[in-house]
Motif scaffolding. Structure first.
Motif, PDB file in Angstrom:
ATOM      1  N   SER A  15      22.428  11.086  -8.888  1.00  0.00           N
ATOM      2  CA  SER A  15      22.856  10.166  -9.940  1.00  0.00           C
ATOM      3  C   SER A  15      22.140   8.820  -9.878  1.00  0.00           C
ATOM      4  O   SER A  15      22.238   8.044 -10.833  1.00  0.00           O
ATOM      5  CB  SER A  15      24.377   9.925  -9.938  1.00  0.00           C
ATOM      6  OG  SER A  15      24.754   8.992  -8.941  1.00  0.00           O
ATOM      7  N   GLN A  16      21.431   8.549  -8.793  1.00  0.00           N
ATOM      8  CA  GLN A  16      20.712   7.284  -8.705  1.00  0.00           C
ATOM      9  C   GLN A  16      19.431   7.327  -9.535  1.00  0.00           C
ATOM     10  O   GLN A  16      19.005   8.382 -10.022  1.00  0.00           O
ATOM     11  CB  GLN A  16      20.382   6.963  -7.244  1.00  0.00           C
ATOM     12  CG  GLN A  16      21.584   6.540  -6.422  1.00  0.00           C
ATOM     13  CD  GLN A  16      21.193   6.064  -5.031  1.00  0.00           C
ATOM     14  OE1 GLN A  16      20.140   6.399  -4.497  1.00  0.00           O
ATOM     15  NE2 GLN A  16      22.069   5.262  -4.432  1.00  0.00           N
ATOM     16  N   THR A  17      18.830   6.148  -9.681  1.00  0.00           N
ATOM     17  CA  THR A  17      17.559   6.018 -10.387  1.00  0.00           C
ATOM     18  C   THR A  17      16.420   5.874  -9.392  1.00  0.00           C
ATOM     19  O   THR A  17      16.476   5.029  -8.498  1.00  0.00           O
ATOM     20  CB  THR A  17      17.580   4.810 -11.330  1.00  0.00           C
ATOM     21  OG1 THR A  17      18.560   5.021 -12.356  1.00  0.00           O
ATOM     22  CG2 THR A  17      16.222   4.606 -11.980  1.00  0.00           C
ATOM     23  N   LEU A  18      15.412   6.715  -9.568  1.00  0.00           N
ATOM     24  CA  LEU A  18      14.207   6.640  -8.744  1.00  0.00           C
ATOM     25  C   LEU A  18      13.266   5.597  -9.335  1.00  0.00           C
ATOM     26  O   LEU A  18      13.070   5.554 -10.568  1.00  0.00           O
ATOM     27  CB  LEU A  18      13.496   8.000  -8.728  1.00  0.00           C
ATOM     28  CG  LEU A  18      12.102   8.038  -8.110  1.00  0.00           C
ATOM     29  CD1 LEU A  18      12.184   7.803  -6.599  1.00  0.00           C
ATOM     30  CD2 LEU A  18      11.407   9.363  -8.421  1.00  0.00           C
ATOM     31  N   SER A  19      12.689   4.793  -8.468  1.00  0.00           N
ATOM     32  CA  SER A  19      11.681   3.834  -8.898  1.00  0.00           C
ATOM     33  C   SER A  19      10.460   3.975  -7.997  1.00  0.00           C
ATOM     34  O   SER A  19      10.560   3.787  -6.780  1.00  0.00           O
ATOM     35  CB  SER A  19      12.223   2.411  -8.842  1.00  0.00           C
ATOM     36  OG  SER A  19      11.269   1.498  -9.345  1.00  0.00           O
ATOM     37  N   LEU A  20       9.332   4.315  -8.594  1.00  0.00           N
ATOM     38  CA  LEU A  20       8.073   4.447  -7.870  1.00  0.00           C
ATOM     39  C   LEU A  20       7.023   3.536  -8.491  1.00  0.00           C
ATOM     40  O   LEU A  20       7.006   3.340  -9.710  1.00  0.00           O
ATOM     41  CB  LEU A  20       7.557   5.886  -7.934  1.00  0.00           C
ATOM     42  CG  LEU A  20       8.387   6.975  -7.257  1.00  0.00           C
ATOM     43  CD1 LEU A  20       7.760   8.339  -7.516  1.00  0.00           C
ATOM     44  CD2 LEU A  20       8.512   6.724  -5.771  1.00  0.00           C
ATOM     45  N   THR A  21       6.152   3.010  -7.665  1.00  0.00           N
ATOM     46  CA  THR A  21       5.068   2.157  -8.121  1.00  0.00           C
ATOM     47  C   THR A  21       3.736   2.756  -7.728  1.00  0.00           C
ATOM     48  O   THR A  21       3.602   3.321  -6.635  1.00  0.00           O
ATOM     49  CB  THR A  21       5.203   0.750  -7.524  1.00  0.00           C
ATOM     50  OG1 THR A  21       6.405   0.153  -8.006  1.00  0.00           O
ATOM     51  CG2 THR A  21       4.021  -0.134  -7.918  1.00  0.00           C
ATOM     52  N   CYS A  22       2.771   2.646  -8.614  1.00  0.00           N
ATOM     53  CA  CYS A  22       1.405   3.086  -8.342  1.00  0.00           C
ATOM     54  C   CYS A  22       0.500   1.855  -8.373  1.00  0.00           C
ATOM     55  O   CYS A  22       0.331   1.228  -9.436  1.00  0.00           O
ATOM     56  CB  CYS A  22       0.962   4.099  -9.380  1.00  0.00           C
ATOM     57  SG  CYS A  22      -0.706   4.751  -9.111  1.00  0.00           S
ATOM     58  N   ALA A  23      -0.049   1.512  -7.236  1.00  0.00           N
ATOM     59  CA  ALA A  23      -0.991   0.398  -7.136  1.00  0.00           C
ATOM     60  C   ALA A  23      -2.405   0.928  -7.314  1.00  0.00           C
ATOM     61  O   ALA A  23      -2.789   1.911  -6.667  1.00  0.00           O
ATOM     62  CB  ALA A  23      -0.844  -0.292  -5.788  1.00  0.00           C
ATOM     63  N   VAL A  24      -3.158   0.283  -8.193  1.00  0.00           N
ATOM     64  CA  VAL A  24      -4.491   0.748  -8.542  1.00  0.00           C
ATOM     65  C   VAL A  24      -5.545  -0.253  -8.065  1.00  0.00           C
ATOM     66  O   VAL A  24      -5.383  -1.461  -8.253  1.00  0.00           O
ATOM     67  CB  VAL A  24      -4.616   0.950 -10.070  1.00  0.00           C
ATOM     68  CG1 VAL A  24      -6.019   1.409 -10.442  1.00  0.00           C
ATOM     69  CG2 VAL A  24      -3.572   1.955 -10.553  1.00  0.00           C
ATOM     70  N   SER A  25      -6.595   0.258  -7.476  1.00  0.00           N
ATOM     71  CA  SER A  25      -7.739  -0.567  -7.105  1.00  0.00           C
ATOM     72  C   SER A  25      -9.011   0.132  -7.550  1.00  0.00           C
ATOM     73  O   SER A  25      -9.043   1.349  -7.720  1.00  0.00           O
ATOM     74  CB  SER A  25      -7.772  -0.824  -5.596  1.00  0.00           C
ATOM     75  OG  SER A  25      -7.861   0.393  -4.881  1.00  0.00           O
ATOM     76  N   GLY A  26     -10.050  -0.651  -7.782  1.00  0.00           N
ATOM     77  CA  GLY A  26     -11.325  -0.091  -8.206  1.00  0.00           C
ATOM     78  C   GLY A  26     -11.446   0.128  -9.699  1.00  0.00           C
ATOM     79  O   GLY A  26     -12.502   0.568 -10.171  1.00  0.00           O
ATOM     80  N   ASP A  27     -10.398  -0.135 -10.443  1.00  0.00           N
ATOM     81  CA  ASP A  27     -10.415  -0.028 -11.904  1.00  0.00           C
ATOM     82  C   ASP A  27      -9.233  -0.844 -12.401  1.00  0.00           C
ATOM     83  O   ASP A  27      -8.278  -1.099 -11.658  1.00  0.00           O
ATOM     84  CB  ASP A  27     -10.294   1.418 -12.362  1.00  0.00           C
ATOM     85  CG  ASP A  27     -10.565   1.605 -13.852  1.00  0.00           C
ATOM     86  OD1 ASP A  27     -10.299   2.709 -14.370  1.00  0.00           O
ATOM     87  OD2 ASP A  27     -11.052   0.647 -14.511  1.00  0.00           O
ATOM     88  N   SER A  28      -9.284  -1.210 -13.656  1.00  0.00           N
ATOM     89  CA  SER A  28      -8.170  -1.922 -14.265  1.00  0.00           C
ATOM     90  C   SER A  28      -7.358  -0.959 -15.127  1.00  0.00           C
ATOM     91  O   SER A  28      -7.922  -0.110 -15.831  1.00  0.00           O
ATOM     92  CB  SER A  28      -8.682  -3.060 -15.135  1.00  0.00           C
ATOM     93  OG  SER A  28      -7.635  -3.600 -15.912  1.00  0.00           O
ATOM     94  N   ILE A  29      -6.057  -1.114 -15.089  1.00  0.00           N
ATOM     95  CA  ILE A  29      -5.204  -0.265 -15.917  1.00  0.00           C
ATOM     96  C   ILE A  29      -5.320  -0.617 -17.398  1.00  0.00           C
ATOM     97  O   ILE A  29      -4.755   0.064 -18.252  1.00  0.00           O
ATOM     98  CB  ILE A  29      -3.730  -0.304 -15.457  1.00  0.00           C
ATOM     99  CG1 ILE A  29      -3.154  -1.709 -15.549  1.00  0.00           C
ATOM    100  CG2 ILE A  29      -3.591   0.257 -14.045  1.00  0.00           C
ATOM    101  CD1 ILE A  29      -1.658  -1.763 -15.248  1.00  0.00           C
TER     102      ILE A  29
END
Length: 120
Positions: A15-29
């Motif tokens: 029932s909880q909310t998952l929070s994930l982050t993706c850090a990017v290097s070598g290119d801009s989002i």
């Protein structure tokens, strides 16, 4: 060379909310025509695409997960985030972030993946 790195909790309660982050290097989002996706693979099953955020900020979710999914980005940190609500044990999977550099559904670059287990 672009690198993607997922981070977040390895264990989530039902029932909880998952929070994930993706850090990017070598290119801009925000690089033109690039799309930044979240993809998961449950144990013993195939890959499941969850959704993307595009270079312009456009967002598209898998219809099967749309009601529980939110993807956002922080351009100042060059990272994007997945939130998946109402987690159940069926959401247990390895979660990946990936880059499609040209909008062609060719995910040429992936993070290493992060295991997320849903259990009380």
């Amino acid at each position: 060379q672009v690198q993607l790195q997922e981070s977040g909790p390895g264990l989530v309660k039902p029932s909880q909310t998952l929070s994930l982050t993706c850090a990017v290097s070598g290119d801009s989002i925000t690089t033109k025509y690039s799309y930044w996706s979240w993809i998961r693979q449950p144990p013993g099953k195939g890959l499941e695409w969850i959704g993307y955020i595009g270079y312009s900020g456009s967002i598209y979710y898998s219809p099967s997960l749309k009601s529980r999914t939110s993807i956002s980005r922080d351009t100042s940190k060059n990272q994007f985030t997945l939130q998946l609500s109402s987690m159940t044990p069926e959401d247990t999977a390895v979660y990946y972030c990936a880059r499609d550099p040209a909008g062609s559904w060719d995910f040429g670059s992936w993070g290493q993946g992060t295991q997320v287990t849903v259990s009380s």
